[in-house]
Every structure is written in C-alpha cells, then in structure tokens.
Scaffold this motif. Structure first.
Motif, short mmCIF file in Angstrom:
data_model
loop_
_atom_site.label_atom_id
_atom_site.label_comp_id
_atom_site.label_asym_id
_atom_site.label_seq_id
_atom_site.Cartn_x
_atom_site.Cartn_y
_atom_site.Cartn_z
N THR A 114 52.49 -14.85 -10.34
CA THR A 114 52.68 -15.71 -11.51
C THR A 114 54.16 -16.03 -11.68
N CYS A 115 54.43 -17.15 -12.34
CA CYS A 115 55.82 -17.58 -12.51
C CYS A 115 56.13 -17.74 -14.00
N ALA A 116 57.39 -18.04 -14.28
CA ALA A 116 57.86 -18.16 -15.66
C ALA A 116 57.89 -19.62 -16.09
N ARG A 117 56.81 -20.31 -15.86
CA ARG A 117 56.74 -21.73 -16.16
C ARG A 117 57.03 -22.01 -17.64
N VAL A 331 50.71 -19.00 -9.55
CA VAL A 331 51.22 -19.91 -8.53
C VAL A 331 50.06 -20.35 -7.62
N ASP A 332 50.03 -21.63 -7.34
CA ASP A 332 49.05 -22.20 -6.42
C ASP A 332 49.71 -22.30 -5.04
N ALA A 333 49.23 -21.48 -4.11
CA ALA A 333 49.84 -21.47 -2.78
C ALA A 333 49.72 -22.81 -2.08
N ALA A 334 48.67 -23.56 -2.39
CA ALA A 334 48.45 -24.85 -1.73
C ALA A 334 49.53 -25.86 -2.11
N THR A 335 49.95 -25.87 -3.37
CA THR A 335 50.96 -26.83 -3.82
C THR A 335 52.37 -26.27 -3.75
N GLY A 336 52.50 -24.95 -3.73
CA GLY A 336 53.83 -24.34 -3.66
C GLY A 336 54.51 -24.20 -4.99
N TYR A 337 53.74 -24.21 -6.09
CA TYR A 337 54.32 -23.96 -7.42
C TYR A 337 53.23 -23.60 -8.39
#
Length: 337
Positions: A114-117, A331-337
């Motif tokens: 997960t990211c700090a979106r 995070v979506d590995a397919a899109t890279g973010y």
C-alpha cells in the motif's frame, strides 16, 4: 481504492489473535503512534546498518520509504527476503523508487503493498499555486534594492488563464480546487479517461490538445514504463507560446534536453522543477543557472502536517489489517502505482 484482506487473523471484537510485529523505517514519531495502537503491536526500529530489504523473521508488517538504500537493491529479490511479511506500506505515493520485485511477483496477492496516496496532496498543491503566482507576478525579479531599481512594469495575472493538469489523482484534485479560487480555468487529462464530469475541470482526451491550450502545465502523474519521457520534443513544439511548466511528480516524465531547447527557442517561457533526473543534477548542469528555470530540491511534498497525516493513513490501514478488513490504497502492479 481497496485491496484484498491481509491480517494476522482477527479474534473476538476485532482484536487480532496475535499482535502484529512491525518493522518501522519511518522514524520515532510514527513509531510512537504505532505503539499506542489498540492491536498492541511490537514495533521494531530499523537497523540502519542493514539494507532496507533485510526483514527479520517474525515481522508481519514493513513500513518503508524511498531514499534509504532501495536504489541499491539487487535486480532480483534476495532469497527468502519476504520472510513472514503479510503487508508492506510505503510512505510515498509513487513506488518507482523501489525495485519491481517489492510489489510485483507471486506474493502480490498474499503480501499487499500500500502507498501513501494523497498524504502530501495539499502541500504539493500549495507549491504549484506558489510557483504559478511567482511566475506571473515575478516577485523575485521586480524586487528593488535601491532607487535605481524603482521602475514600473506590468505584472501577469491568473484570471482567465488555463492551468493544465497532466494526471488527475489526489494531487490534481487539490491543485484544481485551489486554482479555481484564483480564477484559473482548469483542464486535465487522465490515464483512465473521463466517465463522469468533474465540476470546474474541463476534460481533455488528448494530451497534445491540453499542452497546446495551457498557460501553465502541471505534471502530476506517476512515473511508469508508459509515462517515462512523456513530455518530449514533439509535445513541447506544440505547447502554447509562453507556457510555464511545473513538475512536482518525477523528473523522468520530462525530456530535460528538449525542455532546455524549448526554453532557449522561446517556446517555453519558464519551468519550475521540484524534481529532476537524476537527483541532484550534476554540477554545472545548465538548469542551475538558467534564468527561466527555477529548481527546488524535491521538497514540494513537505509541510508541517505531513508526518501526522502519514501516521493517520498508516493507522487507518493498521486498523483494517488487524481487523481482517481490506487495506486502502493498495498498489496495482499492472499499472505501477
């Protein structure tokens, strides 16, 4: 955005069957907030003598951030590096600083990243508006240092100008909201296209059209394989004359040689760059001294409340993790973010 559940196994009243063990790369402020969490976690501070991918056995959760050694990571994951991990949380919005194997591979379903979106959206948006105002009002160049400088000149303005957003996530929304208050027209392109209207934002389907129509062009999209070098010589040749470019995303989105050529040719009037490729630029790079280019050292994300907001975001996800609920901002590995 939510992802699949990743938890230690919740017991009665949502209390985990076993308190989580967290390896914290984010420092004592976040560590103290974690230690007070209702799940009674064991929080381990980072051993700075070890590279960031060294995770002791028994650790369930890794909290990490860029610029602490991930740039030296091997091309392939070290044998057994995941250990007992069940969740990885990044302190950054973008994940391009990390090796791909951190978030992509056979483990991506069982060990979500997960990211700090959105954590830094407000200070970044404020930086963008400050850059736009400084470009238009030229406060740094009209400053007088004596009576010999006391001359009149006409300043620019924002009302009726168009600010173009390349990318429309949390940062783009925060910029658009503030830009509207200054009377700027806001246009945007987004990777996923437009299915519903955004109040106050003109949707553009083609990036070239947005570039051609914008007085201020703001790069606010993640760096991926598809977006690397997105703004190159062809697009810059179509830019609205006198355009000002603001890059608060990643330096590699922009062809820097093409930008310099466009500025020298007078097509681009100026650029405010908080990010470059590489960081820092080597000594003697023309961006350091060019009067039309303003560089800052990748600080647009910073602000007095950012660390507290980051801790809030992590604690919200820790609530979900310890309760067996889906994690946020996966995070979506397919899109890279």
């Amino acid at each position: 955005m939510t992802g699949t559940t990743a938890a230690t196994g919740a017991g009665a009243a949502g209390v985990p069957a076993r308190p989580p063990v967290i390896l914290n790369h984010l420092g004592p402020v976040v560590g103290a907030r974690l230690a007070a969490h209702w799940s009674r976690p064991t929080v381990i501070a980072r051993d700075e003598a070890q590279p960031p991918w060294v995770v002791p056995r028994g650790v369930d959760v890794l909290l990490t951030r860029p610029l602490i050694g991930w740039d030296a990571a091997p091309d392939t994951p070290p044998a057994g590096w995941l250990g007992d991990l069940r969740w990885i949380q990044s302190a950054s919005t973008g994940i391009d600083f990390y090796p791909r194997w951190l978030y992509d591979g056979p483990h991506r379903a069982s060990v979500p990243v997960t990211c700090a979106r959105g954590v830094s959206a407000v200070p970044i948006a404020e930086y963008v508006l400050a850059a736009v105002l400084l470009f238009e009002k030229r406060l740094d160049t009209i400053r007088v240092r004596g009576p010999q400088d006391w001359t009149k000149s006409t300043l620019g303005g924002l009302t009726g100008k168009r600010l173009g957003l390349v990318g429309y996530g949390a940062i783009g929304r925060a910029v658009a909201e503030r830009a509207a208050a200054f009377g700027l027209q806001v246009g945007a392109v987004r990777r996923t296209g437009w299915t519903t209207p955004e109040p106050g934002v003109e949707p553009f389907e083609r990036l070239a059209d947005l570039v051609a129509a914008s007085d201020h062009l703001v790069l606010a999209l993640p760096l991926t394989d598809d977006s690397r070098g997105l703004i190159g010589a062809d697009l810059l040749a179509r830019a609205k004359p006198g355009q000002h470019i603001v890059n608060i995303a990643r330096g590699a989105l922009l062809d820097q040689d093409a930008l310099l050529a466009a500025v020298e040719a007078g097509r681009i009037a100026g650029a405010t760059l908080d990010v470059t490729e590489p960081e820092p630029l080597p000594a003697g790079h023309p961006f350091y001294s060019h009067p039309a280019i303003r560089l800052t050292p990748h600080v647009s994300f910073s602000g007095p409340a950012v660390e507290a907001r980051l801790a809030d975001t992590i604690l919200t996800n820790l609530d979900a993790y310890a309760s067996g609920r889906p994690l946020h901002d996966r995070v979506d590995a397919a899109t890279g973010y």
